[in-house]
Design a protein around this motif. Structure first.
Motif, PDB file in Angstrom:
ATOM      1  N   ASP A   1       0.825  -1.207   0.000  1.00 33.17           N
ATOM      2  CA  ASP A   1       0.000   0.000   0.000  1.00 33.17           C
ATOM      3  C   ASP A   1       0.860   1.258   0.000  1.00 33.17           C
ATOM      4  OD1 ASP A   1      -2.313  -1.479  -0.014  1.00 33.17           O
ATOM      5  OD2 ASP A   1      -2.557  -1.449   2.165  1.00 33.17           O
ATOM      6  N   LYS A   2       1.953   1.231   0.756  1.00 32.55           N
ATOM      7  CA  LYS A   2       2.818   2.408   0.831  1.00 32.55           C
ATOM      8  C   LYS A   2       3.443   2.717  -0.521  1.00 32.55           C
ATOM      9  CE  LYS A   2       2.300   3.124   5.264  1.00 32.55           C
ATOM     10  NZ  LYS A   2       1.542   4.295   5.763  1.00 32.55           N
TER      11      LYS A   2
ATOM     12  N   GLU B   1       0.717   4.349  -2.619  1.00 34.19           N
ATOM     13  CA  GLU B   1       0.367   5.662  -2.079  1.00 34.19           C
ATOM     14  C   GLU B   1       1.455   6.681  -2.381  1.00 34.19           C
ATOM     15  OE1 GLU B   1      -0.566   5.419   2.051  1.00 34.19           O
ATOM     16  OE2 GLU B   1      -2.116   3.894   1.767  1.00 34.19           O
TER      17      GLU B   1
ATOM     18  N   GLN C   1      -8.587   1.899  -5.189  1.00 33.78           N
ATOM     19  CA  GLN C   1      -7.616   2.720  -4.494  1.00 33.78           C
ATOM     20  C   GLN C   1      -8.280   3.975  -3.958  1.00 33.78           C
ATOM     21  OE1 GLN C   1      -4.008   3.445  -6.625  1.00 33.78           O
ATOM     22  NE2 GLN C   1      -4.111   1.486  -7.688  1.00 33.78           N
ATOM     23  N   LYS C   2      -7.674   4.554  -2.948  1.00 35.53           N
ATOM     24  CA  LYS C   2      -8.211   5.784  -2.378  1.00 35.53           C
ATOM     25  C   LYS C   2      -8.108   6.892  -3.408  1.00 35.53           C
ATOM     26  CE  LYS C   2      -5.493   5.715   1.170  1.00 35.53           C
ATOM     27  NZ  LYS C   2      -4.853   6.118   2.447  1.00 35.53           N
TER      28      LYS C   2
ATOM     29  N   ASP D   1      -5.497  11.549   1.438  1.00 29.63           N
ATOM     30  CA  ASP D   1      -4.632  11.743   2.597  1.00 29.63           C
ATOM     31  C   ASP D   1      -4.657  13.194   3.051  1.00 29.63           C
ATOM     32  OD1 ASP D   1      -2.264   9.390   1.316  1.00 29.63           O
ATOM     33  OD2 ASP D   1      -3.731   9.102   2.905  1.00 29.63           O
TER      34      ASP D   1
END
Length: 225
Positions: free
Chosen positions: A94-95, A98, A154-155, A160
């Motif tokens: 995920d990182k 992102e 995905q976001k 964020d």
């Protein structure tokens, strides 16, 4: 030729020192900027003239107050000419995604040797390439080929950054971007003009901007409105 100005953002002093020592081996690089977390990084950048901004910043991910991914996302909107390479001990799936979505130009592990860091700087700043640790590159290709992280799941971009603002602050930002002054926003929201101005000040502080124009830029770039 003037050396490339390099910044380091990491909450641990020993990491900042180690990275600095590695980069000092190269005469065409100069560490001119260090920060202890994302907030510190953005505040320092805000106070620098254009000619003293770092060309590239090595960015840690896990930091207090503001993590590296949020920091890159904001900074890329405000300083599009600065390159960012994530330097971390994590190779979390995920990182990786992102960081890429936030605008990172590379993703390396902290055990990278001096030559590896140097090559990453040159690849990104001079050759327009991306600097990715081979193991991370393989993992990224595997994830893409297996479609294990579908884009639709995905976001959304800016999520964020959106988490930095309260719902009221998002509302105030929305009205501000529409061109309404504090008095008009107060009438719409049913709060006092003073409260509106306090919210605007908080928005500027959280997004590390000094003006409505900068706030609007981040709002549009990151899908906050």
């Amino acid at each position: 030729m003037n050396p490339l100005r390099i910044g380091i953002t990491d909450d641990k002093a020993i990491n900042r020192s180690n990275i600095t020592d590695k980069l000092k081996q190269f005469n065409d690089l100069k560490v001119c900027f260090t920060a202890v977390n994302g907030n510190d990084c953005l505040e320092q950048l805000k106070g620098l003239p254009i000619e003293k901004l770092p060309h590239l910043i090595f960015m840690d991910i896990e930091m207090p107050e503001m993590d590296g991914i949020q920091t890159i996302s904001i900074a890329r909107s405000l300083y599009p000419d600065i390159f960012f390479i994530v330097l971390t001990i994590f190779d979390d799936d995920d990182k990786i995604f992102e960081a890429i979505k936030a605008g990172a130009h590379g993703y390396l592990l902290k055990d990278e040797d001096a030559k590896g860091l140097y090559n990453a700087v040159i690849t990104v700043t001079q050759n327009g390439g991306a600097a990715i640790n081979p193991a991370i590159a393989r993992k990224t290709l595997q994830l893409l080929s297996q479609a294990s992280v579908p884009l639709r799941e995905q976001k959304p971009a800016g999520s964020d950054i959106s988490s930095l603002l309260s719902e009221r602050e998002k509302e105030i930002l929305h009205h501000t971007v529409r061109g309404y002054d504090a008095k008009r926003i107060a009438e719409i929201t049913g709060i006092s003009v003073l409260t509106v101005r306090k919210h605007v000040g908080n928005i500027y502080q959280k997004l590390h901007v000094n003006s409505k124009a900068q706030a609007m830029r981040i709002a549009y770039d990151k899908g906050l409105i």
